[in-house]
Design a protein around this motif. Structure first.
Motif, PDB file in Angstrom:
ATOM      1  N   THR A   1       0.856  -1.176   0.000  1.00  0.00           N
ATOM      2  CA  THR A   1       0.000   0.000   0.000  1.00  0.00           C
ATOM      3  C   THR A   1       0.898   1.234   0.000  1.00  0.00           C
ATOM      4  N   PHE A   2       0.307   2.389  -0.204  1.00  0.00           N
ATOM      5  CA  PHE A   2       1.079   3.631  -0.148  1.00  0.00           C
ATOM      6  C   PHE A   2       1.768   3.770   1.209  1.00  0.00           C
ATOM      7  N   GLY A   3       1.026   3.491   2.274  1.00  0.00           N
ATOM      8  CA  GLY A   3       1.599   3.597   3.614  1.00  0.00           C
ATOM      9  C   GLY A   3       2.763   2.652   3.826  1.00  0.00           C
ATOM     10  N   GLN A   4       2.636   1.411   3.335  1.00  0.00           N
ATOM     11  CA  GLN A   4       3.709   0.436   3.493  1.00  0.00           C
ATOM     12  C   GLN A   4       4.963   0.824   2.716  1.00  0.00           C
ATOM     13  N   VAL A   5       4.799   1.335   1.499  1.00  0.00           N
ATOM     14  CA  VAL A   5       5.982   1.695   0.718  1.00  0.00           C
ATOM     15  C   VAL A   5       6.690   2.890   1.336  1.00  0.00           C
ATOM     16  N   PHE A   6       5.943   3.844   1.890  1.00  0.00           N
ATOM     17  CA  PHE A   6       6.590   4.982   2.543  1.00  0.00           C
ATOM     18  C   PHE A   6       7.263   4.556   3.849  1.00  0.00           C
ATOM     19  N   HIS A   7       6.666   3.588   4.547  1.00  0.00           N
ATOM     20  CA  HIS A   7       7.299   3.065   5.759  1.00  0.00           C
ATOM     21  C   HIS A   7       8.615   2.369   5.401  1.00  0.00           C
TER      22      HIS A   7
END
Length: 122
Positions: free
Chosen positions: A59-65
């Motif tokens: 997800t967007f959140g996972q890739v930024f994390h």
């Protein structure tokens, strides 16, 4: 997981450092900030799916994390704004996260073809 990561540093002289305040004062926003702004409300939405034997989805959140993790690891090696990161990695979600980490840290990302041999890279 990244199979190979080679980090090299090319230090600049003080006089050749760009004045980052100038861009901000003129209203410039870097690519990463534009991307973060445009995706701030979709953190749980799919960002990237890779097909094949290394299939994965983030997800967007996972890739930024993941990018934050890589940025921290690069910082721990002593990487500074303007340094070059040379990476020989397969196409993967981690390769995208590494690119975003470089953007986030002000590093220059230089991808190498995975077909290069150590003699060709060295």
């Amino acid at each position: 997981m990244l199979s190979v990561l080679r980090y090299t540093t090319a230090r600049r002289t003080q006089s050749s450092q760009p004045d980052r305040r100038l861009g901000r004062s003129l209203g410039f926003v870097n690519l990463l900030q534009r991307f973060l702004d445009a995706t701030s409300d979709v953190a749980d939405q799919p960002f990237l799916t890779t097909p094949g034997p290394n299939e994965g989805s983030l997800t967007f959140g996972q890739v930024f994390h993941r990018a934050d993790e890589f940025a921290g690891a690069l910082s721990a090696t002593g990487a500074e704004t303007g340094d070059r990161v040379v990476a020989q990695v397969d196409k993967s979600t981690d390769a995208v996260a590494l690119y975003l980490a470089c953007l986030q840290s002000g590093l220059v990302y230089i991808p190498l073809n995975v077909a290069y041999t150590p003699a060709e890279v060295g």
